[in-house]
Design an enzyme around this catalytic site. Structure first.
Site, PDB file in Angstrom:
ATOM      1  N   TYR A 149      12.434  -4.767 -16.407  1.00 34.13           N
ATOM      2  CA  TYR A 149      13.456  -4.427 -15.538  1.00 34.13           C
ATOM      3  C   TYR A 149      14.430  -3.461 -15.911  1.00 34.13           C
ATOM      4  CZ  TYR A 149      15.443  -7.474 -19.410  1.00 34.13           C
ATOM      5  OH  TYR A 149      15.616  -8.013 -20.408  1.00 34.13           O
ATOM      6  N   GLU A 174       6.844  -8.256 -17.989  1.00 36.38           N
ATOM      7  CA  GLU A 174       8.427  -8.599 -17.388  1.00 36.38           C
ATOM      8  C   GLU A 174       9.089  -7.375 -17.766  1.00 36.38           C
ATOM      9  OE1 GLU A 174       9.232 -11.776 -15.312  1.00 36.38           O
ATOM     10  OE2 GLU A 174      10.502 -12.555 -16.878  1.00 36.38           O
ATOM     11  N   CYS A 186       8.029  -6.825 -22.577  1.00 31.79           N
ATOM     12  CA  CYS A 186       9.382  -7.368 -21.798  1.00 31.79           C
ATOM     13  C   CYS A 186      10.518  -6.440 -22.281  1.00 31.79           C
ATOM     14  CB  CYS A 186       9.783  -8.944 -22.387  1.00 31.79           C
ATOM     15  SG  CYS A 186      11.267  -9.455 -21.044  1.00 31.79           S
ATOM     16  N   TYR A 224      18.145 -13.807 -15.829  1.00 27.66           N
ATOM     17  CA  TYR A 224      18.264 -13.395 -17.154  1.00 27.66           C
ATOM     18  C   TYR A 224      17.245 -14.292 -17.889  1.00 27.66           C
ATOM     19  CZ  TYR A 224      22.506 -11.147 -15.996  1.00 27.66           C
ATOM     20  OH  TYR A 224      23.344 -10.247 -15.569  1.00 27.66           O
ATOM     21  N   SER A 225      16.390 -13.554 -18.771  1.00 26.68           N
ATOM     22  CA  SER A 225      15.112 -14.469 -19.527  1.00 26.68           C
ATOM     23  C   SER A 225      16.085 -15.399 -20.487  1.00 26.68           C
ATOM     24  CB  SER A 225      14.502 -13.484 -20.437  1.00 26.68           C
ATOM     25  OG  SER A 225      13.791 -12.643 -19.704  1.00 26.68           O
TER      26      SER A 225
HETATM   27  P1  FAD Z   1      24.879  -4.367 -11.641  1.00 27.40           P
HETATM   28  O1  FAD Z   1      26.242  -4.505 -10.851  1.00 27.40           O
HETATM   29  O2  FAD Z   1      23.976  -5.209 -10.750  1.00 27.40           O
HETATM   30  O3  FAD Z   1      24.791  -2.945 -11.858  1.00 27.40           O
HETATM   31  C1  FAD Z   1      23.334  -2.676 -12.116  1.00 27.40           C
HETATM   32  C2  FAD Z   1      22.972  -1.242 -11.522  1.00 27.40           C
HETATM   33  O4  FAD Z   1      23.703  -0.188 -11.949  1.00 27.40           O
HETATM   34  C3  FAD Z   1      21.376  -0.881 -11.671  1.00 27.40           C
HETATM   35  O5  FAD Z   1      20.629  -1.530 -10.673  1.00 27.40           O
HETATM   36  C4  FAD Z   1      21.619   0.576 -11.773  1.00 27.40           C
HETATM   37  O6  FAD Z   1      21.411   0.932 -10.520  1.00 27.40           O
HETATM   38  C5  FAD Z   1      22.933   1.043 -12.024  1.00 27.40           C
HETATM   39  N1  FAD Z   1      22.987   1.295 -13.622  1.00 27.40           N
HETATM   40  C6  FAD Z   1      22.973   0.507 -14.565  1.00 27.40           C
HETATM   41  N2  FAD Z   1      23.023   1.393 -15.701  1.00 27.40           N
HETATM   42  C7  FAD Z   1      23.173   2.575 -15.028  1.00 27.40           C
HETATM   43  C8  FAD Z   1      23.113   3.799 -15.909  1.00 27.40           C
HETATM   44  N3  FAD Z   1      23.155   4.053 -17.233  1.00 27.40           N
HETATM   45  N4  FAD Z   1      23.347   4.911 -15.271  1.00 27.40           N
HETATM   46  C9  FAD Z   1      23.375   5.026 -13.588  1.00 27.40           C
HETATM   47  N5  FAD Z   1      23.246   3.898 -12.828  1.00 27.40           N
HETATM   48  C10 FAD Z   1      23.298   2.746 -13.863  1.00 27.40           C
HETATM   49  N6  FAD Z   1      19.423  -8.537 -18.693  1.00 27.40           N
HETATM   50  C11 FAD Z   1      19.793  -8.865 -19.875  1.00 27.40           C
HETATM   51  O7  FAD Z   1      20.995  -8.267 -20.222  1.00 27.40           O
HETATM   52  N7  FAD Z   1      19.132  -9.849 -20.693  1.00 27.40           N
HETATM   53  C12 FAD Z   1      18.118 -10.366 -20.150  1.00 27.40           C
HETATM   54  O8  FAD Z   1      17.485 -11.356 -20.736  1.00 27.40           O
HETATM   55  C13 FAD Z   1      17.557 -10.212 -18.732  1.00 27.40           C
HETATM   56  N8  FAD Z   1      16.583 -10.647 -18.257  1.00 27.40           N
HETATM   57  C14 FAD Z   1      15.934 -10.041 -16.923  1.00 27.40           C
HETATM   58  C15 FAD Z   1      15.026 -10.754 -16.442  1.00 27.40           C
HETATM   59  C16 FAD Z   1      14.280 -10.476 -15.059  1.00 27.40           C
HETATM   60  C17 FAD Z   1      13.219 -11.016 -14.669  1.00 27.40           C
HETATM   61  C18 FAD Z   1      15.036  -9.389 -14.525  1.00 27.40           C
HETATM   62  C19 FAD Z   1      14.684  -8.683 -13.100  1.00 27.40           C
HETATM   63  C20 FAD Z   1      16.271  -8.894 -15.173  1.00 27.40           C
HETATM   64  C21 FAD Z   1      16.821  -9.237 -16.275  1.00 27.40           C
HETATM   65  N9  FAD Z   1      17.897  -8.771 -16.748  1.00 27.40           N
HETATM   66  C22 FAD Z   1      18.408  -9.099 -18.034  1.00 27.40           C
HETATM   67  C23 FAD Z   1      18.685  -7.644 -16.071  1.00 27.40           C
HETATM   68  C24 FAD Z   1      19.856  -8.492 -15.226  1.00 27.40           C
HETATM   69  O9  FAD Z   1      18.994  -9.138 -14.318  1.00 27.40           O
HETATM   70  C25 FAD Z   1      20.868  -7.511 -14.493  1.00 27.40           C
HETATM   71  O10 FAD Z   1      20.100  -6.588 -13.631  1.00 27.40           O
HETATM   72  C26 FAD Z   1      21.634  -6.749 -15.374  1.00 27.40           C
HETATM   73  O11 FAD Z   1      22.503  -7.691 -16.245  1.00 27.40           O
HETATM   74  C27 FAD Z   1      22.674  -5.858 -14.694  1.00 27.40           C
HETATM   75  O12 FAD Z   1      23.350  -6.767 -13.700  1.00 27.40           O
HETATM   76  P2  FAD Z   1      24.897  -6.208 -13.270  1.00 27.40           P
HETATM   77  O13 FAD Z   1      25.333  -7.345 -12.469  1.00 27.40           O
HETATM   78  O14 FAD Z   1      25.817  -6.463 -14.528  1.00 27.40           O
HETATM   79  O15 FAD Z   1      24.764  -4.818 -13.002  1.00 27.40           O
END
Ligand code: FAD
Ligand code: A2P
Length: 305
Positions: free
Chosen positions: A305, A303, A257, A85-86
């Site tokens: 994602y 950046e 971003c 998370y940023s």
């Molecule tokens: P997970 O359980 O990991 O599920 C996410 C997965 O679900 C996705 O990869 C995708 O395959 C699937 N998915 C999601 N939405 C859909 C959809 N609508 N339809 C179909 N499939 C879908 N997130 C923030 O909220 N704030 C930030 O500041 C932020 N900064 C980031 C910075 C970086 C460098 C990176 C790489 C990512 C950042 N993220 C940020 C994203 C964060 O890391 C997570 O990926 C995000 O919160 C989802 O994680 P999760 O565990 O809730 O979902």
């Protein structure tokens, strides 16, 4: 083809902190506050989460990310992997919250192909945290998304959704910590509606308080007008002349971003600027080399994602 006459010179960026905590030795910290950034009646949930860094060694530089290790195991029985998370606060923390670090987290909820509601593991965990809860974190991560050392560098911030987080950290560093900056700061920010215009809506108006001749804020609301989608890249076109002036001055950094989808149109905007302004016709490999050079010179930082 010699690009040297056209390209801006290398710009030094502030050196970011090394990673202190890895998944094998994470840091346990507590939640200070978890507040909604969108109204109760809005269809989605986005949170501003403040975490306590008092009595820890966690140091970070604005632009870096923090890793979160959600509890529990995945479908293979393995511990969940960390999510990044940023960081949304300047180093030191938000005003009124010394020694903290803030995140801006969107709750991921979607329907899969079978119509089943799927909740993202880490974002739901974070959005449901209460004051006083403990969280395992890693980082800080990432070294490229950093401010310039030279305060005379014009800054162009391009964000969608939670991609706003690092720009809040940058802006707060300038406005609340008096980090020197003498040049322009453009923020182009895209969300769906006024309601989810993070840090610039009725729930939290952090950005609307930042009044200064240096700072120009343009909002792209994609769904407010059902007949016209407005994206960040459309506003960039609309304000082309101001931005081209900056590019011609050759002392700028463009930061992107948020959603990956906005990268291509913005990069096309840049290509068209360089081709037109310097009467170039670049082949694909030439443009690729040019683009890579802009990144190597720290003039374009991405950046997504
Ligand atoms: P997970 O359980 O990991 O599920 C996410 C997965 O679900 C996705 O990869 C995708 O395959 C699937 N998915 C999601 N939405 C859909 C959809 N609508 N339809 C179909 N499939 C879908 N997130 C923030 O909220 N704030 C930030 O500041 C932020 N900064 C980031 C910075 C970086 C460098 C990176 C790489 C990512 C950042 N993220 C940020 C994203 C964060 O890391 C997570 O990926 C995000 O919160 C989802 O994680 P999760 O565990 O809730 O979902
Ligand atoms: P929209 O979803 O109306 O097409 P999100 O709310 O999903 O995080 O997205 C943040 C904002 O980015 C929304 O306004 C969304 O518009 C917009 N957006 C979606 N795709 C792109 C894209 N390819 N380029 C720029 N903005 C985009």
């Amino acid at each position: 083809m010699k690009f040297e006459q056209v390209l801006p010179p290398f710009v030094k960026i502030i050196e970011a902190q090394d990673m202190l905590y890895k998944p094998k030795n994470p840091l346990k910290i507590r939640v200070v506050q978890n507040t909604k950034l969108v109204p109760e009646d809005y269809e989605e949930d986005v949170r501003h989460i403040i975490l306590d860094l008092k009595n820890t060694n966690y140091v970070y530089t604005e632009g870096q990310s923090l890793g979160v290790l959600p509890p529990g195991v995945d479908e293979k029985g393995k511990p969940h992997k960390l999510r990044l998370y940023s960081i949304a606060s300047p180093y030191g923390g938000d005003p009124d919250y010394p020694n903290t670090v803030s995140l801006c987290v969107k709750r991921v909820v979607y329907k899969n192909e079978n119509g089943q509601v799927i909740k993202g593991v880490c974002s739901n965990y974070l959005c449901d945290l209460k004051e006083g809860d403990e969280v395992l974190v890693t980082g800080p991560a990432g070294k490229h998304f950093s401010l310039p050392e030279d305060p005379n560098t014009d800054l162009i911030f391009l964000a969608t959704g939670t991609g706003i987080a690092p720009f809040r950290a940058f802006l707060f560093k300038f406005f609340y910590q008096n980090h020197p900056h003498n040049a322009k700061i453009y923020l182009f920010f895209g969300t769906r509606y006024k309601k989810d215009h993070l840090y610039a809506n009725d729930i939290n108006n952090d950005f609307l308080k930042l009044k200064d001749d240096r700072f120009v804020f343009y909002s792209a609301l994609s769904r407010e007008n059902p007949n016209k989608k407005i994206y960040v890249q459309h506003l960039l076109e609309e304000h082309k002349e101001e931005i081209e002036e900056i590019l011609k001055r050759k002392n700028f950094i463009i930061y992107i971003c948020g959603l990956k989808g906005m990268e291509d149109p913005i990069i096309r905007f840049l290509r068209s600027f360089y081709e037109k302004t310097y009467s170039l016709t670049l082949s694909e490999p030439e443009w690729e080399e040019f683009f890579n050079q802009l990144s190597r010179l720290n003039r374009l930082v991405i950046e997504t994602y």
